[in-house]
Motif scaffolding. Structure first.
Motif, PDB file in Angstrom:
ATOM      1  N   VAL A  51     177.452  32.213  93.770  1.00 52.16           N
ATOM      2  CA  VAL A  51     176.992  31.457  92.598  1.00 52.16           C
ATOM      3  C   VAL A  51     175.557  30.970  92.793  1.00 52.16           C
ATOM      4  O   VAL A  51     174.684  31.172  91.929  1.00 52.16           O
ATOM      5  CB  VAL A  51     177.931  30.268  92.317  1.00 52.16           C
ATOM      6  CG1 VAL A  51     177.308  29.327  91.289  1.00 52.16           C
ATOM      7  CG2 VAL A  51     179.273  30.765  91.810  1.00 52.16           C
ATOM      8  N   THR A  52     175.298  30.344  93.927  1.00 53.13           N
ATOM      9  CA  THR A  52     173.961  29.812  94.186  1.00 53.13           C
ATOM     10  C   THR A  52     172.912  30.914  94.167  1.00 53.13           C
ATOM     11  O   THR A  52     171.834  30.759  93.571  1.00 53.13           O
ATOM     12  CB  THR A  52     173.937  29.103  95.553  1.00 53.13           C
ATOM     13  OG1 THR A  52     174.904  28.063  95.556  1.00 53.13           O
ATOM     14  CG2 THR A  52     172.565  28.505  95.826  1.00 53.13           C
ATOM     15  N   PRO A  92     181.952  26.256  92.255  1.00 51.69           N
ATOM     16  CA  PRO A  92     180.976  27.198  92.807  1.00 51.69           C
ATOM     17  C   PRO A  92     181.550  28.094  93.905  1.00 51.69           C
ATOM     18  O   PRO A  92     181.059  29.200  94.123  1.00 51.69           O
ATOM     19  CB  PRO A  92     179.881  26.274  93.359  1.00 51.69           C
ATOM     20  CG  PRO A  92     179.979  25.031  92.538  1.00 51.69           C
ATOM     21  CD  PRO A  92     181.437  24.862  92.252  1.00 51.69           C
ATOM     22  N   GLY A 148     182.955  31.787  92.829  1.00 55.74           N
ATOM     23  CA  GLY A 148     182.076  32.900  92.469  1.00 55.74           C
ATOM     24  C   GLY A 148     182.167  33.313  91.022  1.00 55.74           C
ATOM     25  O   GLY A 148     181.744  34.418  90.662  1.00 55.74           O
ATOM     26  N   THR A 180     181.765  33.042  86.637  1.00 54.32           N
ATOM     27  CA  THR A 180     180.686  32.813  85.675  1.00 54.32           C
ATOM     28  C   THR A 180     180.676  31.391  85.143  1.00 54.32           C
ATOM     29  O   THR A 180     179.636  30.885  84.717  1.00 54.32           O
ATOM     30  CB  THR A 180     180.798  33.785  84.491  1.00 54.32           C
ATOM     31  OG1 THR A 180     182.080  33.614  83.861  1.00 54.32           O
ATOM     32  CG2 THR A 180     180.668  35.232  84.952  1.00 54.32           C
ATOM     33  N   ALA A 231     180.988  28.579  86.783  1.00 57.57           N
ATOM     34  CA  ALA A 231     180.131  27.753  87.635  1.00 57.57           C
ATOM     35  C   ALA A 231     178.656  28.098  87.433  1.00 57.57           C
ATOM     36  O   ALA A 231     177.792  27.212  87.442  1.00 57.57           O
ATOM     37  CB  ALA A 231     180.522  27.947  89.102  1.00 57.57           C
ATOM     38  N   MET A 232     178.357  29.379  87.234  1.00 59.42           N
ATOM     39  CA  MET A 232     176.968  29.786  86.991  1.00 59.42           C
ATOM     40  C   MET A 232     176.463  29.218  85.668  1.00 59.42           C
ATOM     41  O   MET A 232     175.321  28.750  85.567  1.00 59.42           O
ATOM     42  CB  MET A 232     176.871  31.314  86.993  1.00 59.42           C
ATOM     43  CG  MET A 232     177.260  31.944  88.316  1.00 59.42           C
ATOM     44  SD  MET A 232     177.328  33.749  88.200  1.00 59.42           S
ATOM     45  CE  MET A 232     178.443  34.114  89.558  1.00 59.42           C
ATOM     46  N   THR A 290     182.559  39.290  93.184  1.00 58.89           N
ATOM     47  CA  THR A 290     183.525  38.372  93.783  1.00 58.89           C
ATOM     48  C   THR A 290     184.856  39.077  93.954  1.00 58.89           C
ATOM     49  O   THR A 290     185.331  39.738  93.018  1.00 58.89           O
ATOM     50  CB  THR A 290     183.713  37.135  92.881  1.00 58.89           C
ATOM     51  OG1 THR A 290     182.447  36.516  92.660  1.00 58.89           O
ATOM     52  CG2 THR A 290     184.663  36.140  93.509  1.00 58.89           C
TER      53      THR A 290
END
Length: 700
Positions: free
Chosen positions: A508-509, A533, A536, A538, A540-541, A636
């Protein structure tokens, strides 16, 4: 806030969208209120009276309103009968006619309506065709109006939820309650086995009741539809049905279910009757169209250039000839092989031959891309089916029906398309069988490629412009199960496929950092996730990029942000938006949130904003049918991760792709066979059998 319990008559329906209704109604004290109701059996209509319970609150934008917790339709009585007749349930009647009927009959009007006495009603009105049409409308609708409160109350007593009750009413009308009492397992068409079985047991059915045994066989097949399968072998079906029933199931139960028409035996297994009907209908239609093609070949001068003057290669020219001369055909091509250029040439050739064209795609963005590429009208499949049903799409000219991104089209959608089109229409399915199978049940495009008798053209030559990006070569390698050596991500690179290697916990980061470095990129992820996060996903993104956008522009992160990409998540016929429609926020208005979608500008009422999500990152399934200049593909590990998922994500890009994740997880995914190869269906064999039978009948 305070509790409210009123009997109220609807005066205005402000919104009757997906799963929610907003309306105004007058209570018995003539106090008009604004109501918000969810999960009703159906939206209320003007003139109807409802018993309503809820909570009074003050909305910051709309003022006082009642949030409904329970709502039951009341049987009309007294002067309210006239208000109901003047409302939207009785189109064309109007207030003047309703008042004349009330003035003539008063409290006895309901007795006249229940008796269906057309002559008595007509004596109260002018003797003309308009009055006769109004009385016909009233008497056709009144039996359900009169019975509906009793039916809904009966459903409520046995625990049938309002939304299921609505579907039962739509299918069975005034007979709905009787049909469910006759066989509660009719509910399986509308809900799960667990719910239907619990309701049936409450209604007194024993565990060995024949209706229960038969229904379990059908339910076991329906569960497999959730995995995409439309076919199940006998041993698996017996075990699955036994698990639902909590007792052994023998061949005698399957035979009884087959005899009663709930399931159907095939040489290689069992199907539910509904899916068998769909596959057989599609198979017979294909066989009929192929037979018609062979009897009446069309010879036409075909273009050697597309509509914009691009020279066609041999495969593209063959595809144009096939589309014009065959009544059913397939156009297959991977990334960069010129399917869009070929479609332009096909449209040009069809126009020259006097053949109208109807172009369809599952997503709004794919339909928009077709329109821009060909200059012809293109619609979503859902919108086209509505257009056909309402008469806004004219099929009397026997058009060529082109379905783009056909690999995504499920069995039900293809069945409805073919059922809607009159005999003589041509069909061209365009797609890439390396992509994901349909989200819905069945397998269509992938399965039809297994029928040798169906004409098809496979485009293999990668266009020079596409080849220069480097994407088609990498995509083809992934499709073949091999991950090529890829360069490390370089933010300054202009094109190609690269990899940003990172630990699975940092997907994610890393993806968010790359997206911020490449503002024109679209993240196309493996899974949605729960917003953590570490998963992995979407979700969280989207949260991270939403907050970053707000901070950079000093905006309130608790609201929708101007310029933010968004995606609509349900089919809404009132708004003409479909699950997967993409857009950008334009800002708040007094009527709701203004969004510029691919389908055009829309204003989303505050009550429906829950169906809107940020789209900085979308899943691969949502991205199918769309294209973006730059795509970031976070990878992921999950049960759905395979080479088709990666291939589909990679081929959403036209210039540049960045894979993000653990290289081992990526390599393992590329080695994993596509899910489409594991779906069990009978369609290919059904089509083959129909073609053979058609040929034998012709020879005889």
């Amino acid at each position: 806030m305070s509790d409210v319990a009123v009997r109220a008559t609807v005066t205005h329906v402000l919104s009757a969208g997906v799963r929610m209704a907003v309306f105004r109604a007058d209570d018995d004290g003539h106090v008009r209120r604004r109501f918000i109701a969810r999960d009703l059996a159906r939206p209320p209509a003007t003139g109807e009276t409802w018993h309503i319970r809820g909570t009074a609150e003050i909305h910051p934008g709309y003022g006082p309103q009642v949030v409904v917790t329970d709502m039951k339709l009341a049987r009309p009585k007294g002067r309210l009968i006239a208000r109901l007749l003047a409302g939207q349930r009785f189109p064309g009647v109007g207030e003047a006619t309703a008042n004349k009927l009330w003035d003539a009959f008063g409290e006895q009007l309901i007795d006249v309506l229940e008796a269906g006495d057309a002559e008595a009603l007509l004596r109260a009105l002018p003797d003309d065709n308009r009055s006769r049409a109004q009385i016909k409308t009233i008497l056709l609708e009144w039996p359900l109006v009169d019975a509906e409160p009793r039916i809904l109350a009966g459903f409520d007593r046995v625990g049938i939820p309002p939304r299921i009750a609505a579907k039962l009413l739509a299918v069975y009308d005034a007979d709905a309650l009787d049909r469910i009492h006759d066989d509660p397992y009719r509910l399986l068409a509308f809900t799960s086995w667990k719910s239907a079985d619990a309701i049936a047991r409450r209604m007194g059915l024993g565990e060995k009741d024949e209706r229960r045994l038969v229904a379990a066989c059908e339910a076991a097949l329906n569960v497999r539809l959730g995995d995409g399968d439309t076919l199940m072998d006998g041993n698996a079906l017996r075990k699955a049905a036994a698990a639902l029933l909590g007792m052994p199931v023998g061949d005698d139960v399957l035979a009884k279910a087959s005899l009663l028409g709930a399931i159907r035996r095939r040489p290689t297994g069992w199907q539910s009757s509904g899916t068998a009907l769909m596959e057989d209908a599609i198979a017979q239609r294909i066989a009929d169209e192929l037979a018609s093609s062979s009897r009446e070949p069309t010879v036409l001068p075909l273009p050697h250039r597309s509509g914009d003057g691009v020279n066609l290669n041999a495969g593209q020219a063959a595809a144009v000839a096939m589309a014009i001369t065959a009544n059913f055909s397939l156009l297959v091509g991977g990334a960069g092989t010129g399917k869009t250029t070929t479609l332009k040439a096909i449209c040009r050739a069809a126009t020259a031959a006097g053949i109208p064209v109807e172009m369809l795609a599952l997503s709004g963005r794919a339909a928009l891309r077709m329109r821009e590429a060909t200059g012809e009208m293109a619609r979503t499949i859902a919108g086209w089916l509505i257009g056909v049903a309402t008469g806004h799409v004219d099929l009397s000219t026997l058009p060529m029906i082109i379905i783009d991104e056909a690999s995504m089209v499920d069995l039900g959608s293809l069945y409805r398309i073919m059922l809607s089109a009159p005999a003589g229409c041509r069909f061209l399915l365009v797609g890439d069988d390396g992509q994901l199978p349909p989200v819905g049940f069945g397998l269509t495009f992938h399965a039809l490629l297994g029928v040798d008798a169906i004409p098809r053209t496979v485009l293999t030559e990668v266009m020079r412009q596409a080849a220069a990006s480097g994407i088609p070569a990498t995509a083809q390698s992934v499709r073949d199960g091999v991950l090529p050596d890829l360069p490390a991500f370089d933010a300054t690179a202009d094109h190609g496929v690269s990899i940003a290697a990172c630990d699975a916990r940092d997907v994610v980061t890393t993806a968010v950092t790359i997206r911020r470095a490449l503002p024109n990129a679209q993240i196309v992820g493996s899974i949605k996730g729960a917003g953590d996060p570490a998963d992995g996903g979407t979700a969280a993104m989207n949260a991270a990029l939403h907050d970053a956008w707000a901070v950079a522009r000093k905006l309130n992160p608790l609201t929708w942000l101007r310029g933010e990409p968004v995606i609509w998540t349900v089919n809404d016929y009132d708004l003409d938006l479909w699950n997967g429609s993409l857009g950008n926020v334009q800002g708040m208005t007094e009527n709701g949130l203004a969004v510029r979608f691919d389908e055009g500008d829309r204003t989303i009422p505050a009550e429906l904003l829950e169906y809107l999500e940020p789209a900085w990152a979308i899943t691969t399934h949502k991205a199918q049918g769309s294209q973006f200049e730059i795509v970031v593909v976070p990878v992921t590990a999950s049960r759905i991760l395979d080479r088709a998922l990666l291939y589909t994500g990679i081929t959403r890009a036209t210039r540049r792709v960045v894979l993000v994740g653990d290289p081992k997880i990526i390599r393992d995914a590329v080695r994993r066979p596509p899910q489409a190869t594991r779906r069990a269906t009978y369609l290919a064999q059904a089509v083959t059998d129909s073609i053979i039978a058609s040929a034998e009948a012709e020879a005889a």
